[in-house]
Design a protein around this motif. Structure first.
Motif, PDB file in Angstrom:
ATOM      1  N   GLU A  79      47.502  35.670  37.507  1.00 47.10           N
ATOM      2  CA  GLU A  79      47.009  35.015  36.308  1.00 47.10           C
ATOM      3  C   GLU A  79      46.194  33.790  36.702  1.00 47.10           C
ATOM      4  O   GLU A  79      46.468  33.159  37.723  1.00 47.10           O
ATOM      5  CB  GLU A  79      48.212  34.576  35.450  1.00 47.10           C
ATOM      6  CG  GLU A  79      47.890  34.255  34.023  1.00 47.10           C
ATOM      7  CD  GLU A  79      49.138  33.872  33.232  1.00 47.10           C
ATOM      8  OE1 GLU A  79      49.124  34.096  32.008  1.00 47.10           O
ATOM      9  OE2 GLU A  79      50.098  33.357  33.822  1.00 47.10           O
ATOM     10  N   ARG A  80      45.221  33.492  35.868  1.00 45.29           N
ATOM     11  CA  ARG A  80      44.472  32.249  36.027  1.00 45.29           C
ATOM     12  C   ARG A  80      44.642  31.506  34.700  1.00 45.29           C
ATOM     13  O   ARG A  80      43.781  31.579  33.831  1.00 45.29           O
ATOM     14  CB  ARG A  80      43.023  32.554  36.347  1.00 45.29           C
ATOM     15  CG  ARG A  80      42.205  31.368  36.739  1.00 45.29           C
ATOM     16  CD  ARG A  80      41.006  31.796  37.562  1.00 45.29           C
ATOM     17  NE  ARG A  80      39.955  30.802  37.565  1.00 45.29           N
ATOM     18  CZ  ARG A  80      39.949  29.710  38.300  1.00 45.29           C
ATOM     19  NH1 ARG A  80      40.962  29.445  39.097  1.00 45.29           N
ATOM     20  NH2 ARG A  80      38.945  28.859  38.268  1.00 45.29           N
TER      21      ARG A  80
ATOM     22  N   ASN B 247      38.539  37.035  35.202  1.00 43.10           N
ATOM     23  CA  ASN B 247      39.813  37.164  34.487  1.00 43.10           C
ATOM     24  C   ASN B 247      40.409  38.561  34.487  1.00 43.10           C
ATOM     25  O   ASN B 247      41.209  38.890  33.590  1.00 43.10           O
ATOM     26  CB  ASN B 247      39.690  36.664  33.040  1.00 43.10           C
ATOM     27  CG  ASN B 247      39.763  35.157  32.981  1.00 43.10           C
ATOM     28  OD1 ASN B 247      40.554  34.545  33.697  1.00 43.10           O
ATOM     29  ND2 ASN B 247      38.938  34.559  32.152  1.00 43.10           N
TER      30      ASN B 247
ATOM     31  N   SER C 223      39.774  32.189  48.146  1.00 41.01           N
ATOM     32  CA  SER C 223      38.750  32.216  47.106  1.00 41.01           C
ATOM     33  C   SER C 223      37.383  32.291  47.762  1.00 41.01           C
ATOM     34  O   SER C 223      37.213  31.970  48.953  1.00 41.01           O
ATOM     35  CB  SER C 223      38.860  30.988  46.191  1.00 41.01           C
ATOM     36  OG  SER C 223      38.524  29.789  46.866  1.00 41.01           O
TER      37      SER C 223
ATOM     38  N   PHE D 104      38.969  35.469  43.544  1.00 46.43           N
ATOM     39  CA  PHE D 104      40.256  34.967  43.997  1.00 46.43           C
ATOM     40  C   PHE D 104      41.085  36.127  44.534  1.00 46.43           C
ATOM     41  O   PHE D 104      40.976  37.254  44.046  1.00 46.43           O
ATOM     42  CB  PHE D 104      40.993  34.267  42.851  1.00 46.43           C
ATOM     43  CG  PHE D 104      40.103  33.329  42.087  1.00 46.43           C
ATOM     44  CD1 PHE D 104      39.658  33.663  40.813  1.00 46.43           C
ATOM     45  CD2 PHE D 104      39.689  32.141  42.649  1.00 46.43           C
ATOM     46  CE1 PHE D 104      38.811  32.801  40.120  1.00 46.43           C
ATOM     47  CE2 PHE D 104      38.841  31.283  41.971  1.00 46.43           C
ATOM     48  CZ  PHE D 104      38.403  31.613  40.703  1.00 46.43           C
TER      49      PHE D 104
ATOM     50  N   SER E 113      41.916  26.508  36.597  1.00 44.31           N
ATOM     51  CA  SER E 113      41.959  25.917  37.930  1.00 44.31           C
ATOM     52  C   SER E 113      43.022  26.563  38.799  1.00 44.31           C
ATOM     53  O   SER E 113      42.790  26.825  39.972  1.00 44.31           O
ATOM     54  CB  SER E 113      42.189  24.408  37.871  1.00 44.31           C
ATOM     55  OG  SER E 113      43.413  24.106  37.237  1.00 44.31           O
ATOM     56  N   ASN E 114      44.187  26.862  38.239  1.00 48.42           N
ATOM     57  CA  ASN E 114      45.239  27.501  39.017  1.00 48.42           C
ATOM     58  C   ASN E 114      45.073  29.007  39.041  1.00 48.42           C
ATOM     59  O   ASN E 114      44.503  29.612  38.124  1.00 48.42           O
ATOM     60  CB  ASN E 114      46.611  27.165  38.411  1.00 48.42           C
ATOM     61  CG  ASN E 114      46.959  25.710  38.610  1.00 48.42           C
ATOM     62  OD1 ASN E 114      47.339  25.291  39.683  1.00 48.42           O
ATOM     63  ND2 ASN E 114      46.813  24.922  37.550  1.00 48.42           N
ATOM     64  N   PHE E 115      45.603  29.588  40.099  1.00 43.87           N
ATOM     65  CA  PHE E 115      45.635  31.041  40.235  1.00 43.87           C
ATOM     66  C   PHE E 115      47.029  31.367  40.743  1.00 43.87           C
ATOM     67  O   PHE E 115      47.427  30.899  41.798  1.00 43.87           O
ATOM     68  CB  PHE E 115      44.546  31.486  41.226  1.00 43.87           C
ATOM     69  CG  PHE E 115      44.476  32.966  41.466  1.00 43.87           C
ATOM     70  CD1 PHE E 115      44.457  33.465  42.756  1.00 43.87           C
ATOM     71  CD2 PHE E 115      44.389  33.867  40.413  1.00 43.87           C
ATOM     72  CE1 PHE E 115      44.378  34.832  43.000  1.00 43.87           C
ATOM     73  CE2 PHE E 115      44.305  35.227  40.636  1.00 43.87           C
ATOM     74  CZ  PHE E 115      44.300  35.711  41.938  1.00 43.87           C
TER      75      PHE E 115
ATOM     76  N   CYS F 225      46.643  32.641  49.559  1.00 40.82           N
ATOM     77  CA  CYS F 225      45.634  32.699  48.521  1.00 40.82           C
ATOM     78  C   CYS F 225      44.273  32.450  49.170  1.00 40.82           C
ATOM     79  O   CYS F 225      44.175  31.712  50.160  1.00 40.82           O
ATOM     80  CB  CYS F 225      45.939  31.630  47.484  1.00 40.82           C
ATOM     81  SG  CYS F 225      44.697  31.412  46.215  1.00 40.82           S
TER      82      CYS F 225
END
Lengths: 114, 112
Positions: free
Chosen positions: B68-69, B52, B94, B32, B73-75, B92
């Motif tokens: 942060e994740r 992470n 990925s 990400f 699912s969210n970033f 963003c």
């Protein structure tokens, strides 16, 4: 530090004209190169990419690009543009280090007149 | 076709305020990224994130920035105390591996 430069900032063409957008990168080692397109109001979309092999790569929507190692270039071409190709085009290189960092050129705005 | 999504599309904030920009990457992606584009300038890399943790960050990504994740699912990208010069479009992205990245539509951040 690795850098990417795009020579043309703003290009205006008539429909059916041929397109070539210049891109040069500075890194001398193995390079992975990309062209992204951003249509008005939309997100960056991948047009094509070069990792290795045939230096002439074909992408979506009739675009192609040629990797010329001796010239540190990765120019984008299309033989006949359409009004719908009006967009901003970004060349990018993957930075060495395997972290996924992309280094972008300044972008080229293409305006195609109907 | 799966897409990266970002919210909000436009965020206006006062200088010194905290903002959180949200992204939902493509579900099977493992890497990400955040990039930003100040008006009229290049798209600039901010940070990459894998397993992470931050795998690389740019000089721009100082102590005012964090990622942060939180829930798998969210970033998110947080800017603790925004400055006028943080005004930009934030993208963003990925990817499955560290190569072909898919970008979201961006969040336009305006700091007043």
């Amino acid at each position: 530090a690795q850098s990417v430069s795009q020579h043309n900032h703003h290009v205006i063409l008539s429909e059916a004209a041929s397109l070539e957008l210049g891109c040069n990168y500075s890194y001398g080692g193995t390079v992975n190169l990309f062209w992204y397109v951003q249509y008005p109001g939309q997100h960056l979309q991948l047009l094509l990419k070069y990792f290795s092999g045939d230096p002439l790569v074909k992408g979506i929507k009739g675009f192609e690009a040629e990797f010329i190692k001796s010239k540190f270039s990765f120019n984008l071409r299309k033989p006949s543009v359409q009004w719908s190709d009006t967009a901003e085009y970004f060349c990018a290189a993957l930075s060495p280090g395997n972290t996924g960092k992309l280094i972008f050129g300044q972008g080229t705005t293409l305006q195609v007149k109907p | 076709e799966p897409e990266v999504t970002q919210t909000p599309s436009h965020q206006v904030t006062q200088m010194g305020q905290e903002v959180i920009l949200r992204c939902v990457p493509i579900s099977n992606h493992l890497y990400f990224y955040w990039y930003r584009q100040i008006l009229g300038q290049k798209v600039e890399f901010l940070v990459s994130f894998y397993n992470n943790e931050i795998s690389e960050k740019s000089e721009i990504f100082d102590d005012q920035f964090s990622v942060e994740r939180p829930d798998g699912s969210n970033f998110t990208l947080k800017i603790r105390s925004t400055k006028l010069e943080d005004s930009a479009m934030y993208f963003c992205a990925s990817s499955v591996r560290t190569d072909t990245q898919y970008f979201g539509p961006g969040t336009r951040l305006t700091v007043l």
